[in-house]
Design a protein around this motif. Structure first.
Motif, PDB file in Angstrom:
ATOM      1  N   PHE A 204      -9.721  87.465  91.895  1.00 58.25           N
ATOM      2  CA  PHE A 204     -10.646  88.340  92.139  1.00 58.25           C
ATOM      3  C   PHE A 204     -11.099  89.362  90.931  1.00 58.25           C
ATOM      4  CE2 PHE A 204     -12.253  92.933  92.669  1.00 58.25           C
ATOM      5  CZ  PHE A 204     -13.234  92.761  93.365  1.00 58.25           C
ATOM      6  N   ALA A 205      -9.932  89.411  89.971  1.00 59.29           N
ATOM      7  CA  ALA A 205     -10.093  90.057  88.781  1.00 59.29           C
ATOM      8  C   ALA A 205     -10.909  89.013  87.810  1.00 59.29           C
ATOM      9  CB  ALA A 205      -8.861  90.347  88.251  1.00 59.29           C
ATOM     10  N   PHE A 206     -10.538  87.696  87.952  1.00 58.18           N
ATOM     11  CA  PHE A 206     -11.089  86.688  87.043  1.00 58.18           C
ATOM     12  C   PHE A 206     -12.535  86.713  87.476  1.00 58.18           C
ATOM     13  CE2 PHE A 206     -12.453  82.525  86.025  1.00 58.18           C
ATOM     14  CZ  PHE A 206     -11.942  82.124  84.886  1.00 58.18           C
ATOM     15  N   GLU A 207     -13.304  86.745  88.490  1.00 57.36           N
ATOM     16  CA  GLU A 207     -14.297  86.625  88.806  1.00 57.36           C
ATOM     17  C   GLU A 207     -15.204  88.023  88.145  1.00 57.36           C
ATOM     18  OE1 GLU A 207     -14.927  86.177  93.067  1.00 57.36           O
ATOM     19  OE2 GLU A 207     -13.786  84.343  93.002  1.00 57.36           O
ATOM     20  N   VAL A 208     -14.449  89.272  88.236  1.00 53.34           N
ATOM     21  CA  VAL A 208     -15.076  90.332  87.685  1.00 53.34           C
ATOM     22  C   VAL A 208     -15.085  90.195  86.182  1.00 53.34           C
ATOM     23  CG1 VAL A 208     -14.875  92.917  87.379  1.00 53.34           C
ATOM     24  CG2 VAL A 208     -14.429  91.787  89.519  1.00 53.34           C
ATOM     25  N   ALA A 209     -14.013  89.919  85.649  1.00 55.36           N
ATOM     26  CA  ALA A 209     -13.836  89.902  83.952  1.00 55.36           C
ATOM     27  C   ALA A 209     -14.641  88.725  83.274  1.00 55.36           C
ATOM     28  CB  ALA A 209     -12.545  89.772  83.673  1.00 55.36           C
ATOM     29  N   ARG A 210     -15.032  87.716  84.165  1.00 55.99           N
ATOM     30  CA  ARG A 210     -15.871  86.480  83.423  1.00 55.99           C
ATOM     31  C   ARG A 210     -17.249  86.730  83.162  1.00 55.99           C
ATOM     32  NH1 ARG A 210     -16.214  82.824  88.711  1.00 55.99           N
ATOM     33  NH2 ARG A 210     -17.887  83.839  89.538  1.00 55.99           N
ATOM     34  N   ASP A 211     -17.657  87.583  83.905  1.00 57.91           N
ATOM     35  CA  ASP A 211     -19.256  87.890  83.678  1.00 57.91           C
ATOM     36  C   ASP A 211     -19.563  88.183  82.230  1.00 57.91           C
ATOM     37  OD1 ASP A 211     -19.928  87.477  86.420  1.00 57.91           O
ATOM     38  OD2 ASP A 211     -19.850  89.467  86.872  1.00 57.91           O
ATOM     39  N   GLY A 212     -20.603  87.641  81.818  1.00 56.94           N
ATOM     40  CA  GLY A 212     -21.080  87.949  80.475  1.00 56.94           C
ATOM     41  C   GLY A 212     -20.387  87.197  79.291  1.00 56.94           C
ATOM     42  N   THR A 213     -19.543  86.299  79.886  1.00 57.09           N
ATOM     43  CA  THR A 213     -18.659  85.603  78.839  1.00 57.09           C
ATOM     44  C   THR A 213     -19.026  83.955  78.874  1.00 57.09           C
ATOM     45  OG1 THR A 213     -16.738  85.010  80.253  1.00 57.09           O
ATOM     46  CG2 THR A 213     -16.710  87.116  79.216  1.00 57.09           C
TER      47      THR A 213
ATOM     48  N   LEU B 102      -6.271  92.509  86.564  1.00 49.85           N
ATOM     49  CA  LEU B 102      -7.464  92.567  85.659  1.00 49.85           C
ATOM     50  C   LEU B 102      -7.191  92.353  84.168  1.00 49.85           C
ATOM     51  CD1 LEU B 102     -10.513  92.966  85.472  1.00 49.85           C
ATOM     52  CD2 LEU B 102     -10.036  95.461  85.364  1.00 49.85           C
ATOM     53  N   SER B 103      -6.082  93.156  83.657  1.00 48.22           N
ATOM     54  CA  SER B 103      -5.737  92.919  82.109  1.00 48.22           C
ATOM     55  C   SER B 103      -5.299  91.474  81.849  1.00 48.22           C
ATOM     56  CB  SER B 103      -4.829  93.828  81.745  1.00 48.22           C
ATOM     57  OG  SER B 103      -3.680  93.783  82.550  1.00 48.22           O
ATOM     58  N   ILE B 104      -4.508  90.846  82.898  1.00 50.56           N
ATOM     59  CA  ILE B 104      -3.938  89.531  82.825  1.00 50.56           C
ATOM     60  C   ILE B 104      -5.389  88.598  82.770  1.00 50.56           C
ATOM     61  CG2 ILE B 104      -3.132  87.569  84.053  1.00 50.56           C
ATOM     62  CD1 ILE B 104      -1.066  89.731  84.916  1.00 50.56           C
ATOM     63  N   ALA B 105      -6.344  88.817  83.659  1.00 53.40           N
ATOM     64  CA  ALA B 105      -7.526  87.883  83.814  1.00 53.40           C
ATOM     65  C   ALA B 105      -8.336  88.190  82.535  1.00 53.40           C
ATOM     66  CB  ALA B 105      -8.393  88.453  85.010  1.00 53.40           C
ATOM     67  N   THR B 106      -8.541  89.224  81.885  1.00 54.36           N
ATOM     68  CA  THR B 106      -9.133  89.333  80.842  1.00 54.36           C
ATOM     69  C   THR B 106      -8.543  88.544  79.606  1.00 54.36           C
ATOM     70  OG1 THR B 106      -9.852  91.531  81.368  1.00 54.36           O
ATOM     71  CG2 THR B 106     -10.084  91.128  79.107  1.00 54.36           C
TER      72      THR B 106
END
Length: 116
Positions: free
Chosen positions: A46-55, A4-8
């Motif tokens: 999966f983490a990318f899909e979660v972190a991309r919202d609102g960007t 998740l931190s990498i995806a962010t």
């Protein structure tokens, strides 16, 4: 889950790169992930899909190019696969290698803007 931190971080950097190129929205981000980078590609997706919202990458698709770990054997003058778990002994001459040529990558290889 450190993915998740990498995806962010990927999203933040891809957004910076897109804005520097004058793009407001990104459709695809391609990353290169080495076999020994300690990143699980499915978890990163999966983490990318979660972190991309609102960007600016809210609709972006992540493509992960997996890079196999390869070491170099000086006496044989050949590269050989290290595998997982890693085994740094040349399969040809049975000598150890300390020259890892690939497998630790974790980098953005490209971004594609949303088509106009």
């Amino acid at each position: 889950m450190h993915e998740l931190s990498i995806a962010t971080a990927i999203i933040e950097r891809a957004d910076e790169l897109a804005r520097a190129d004058g793009t407001d929205a990104v459709s695809k981000v391609t990353v290169r992930v080495g076999e020994l980078a300690g990143v699980v590609p499915d978890a990163l997706g999966f983490a990318f899909e979660v972190a991309r919202d609102g960007t600016a990458l809210a609709g972006a698709h992540l493509v992960v190019e997996q890079i196999p770990a390869q070491a170099w054997c000086g006496p044989c003058a050949e590269e050989f696969p290290v595998g997982m778990p890693p085994f740094f002994w040349c399969p040809r001459c049975d000598r150890p290698s300390s020259d890892l040529r690939s497998g630790r990558e974790l980098e953005i290889a490209g971004i594609e803007p949303v088509p106009a």
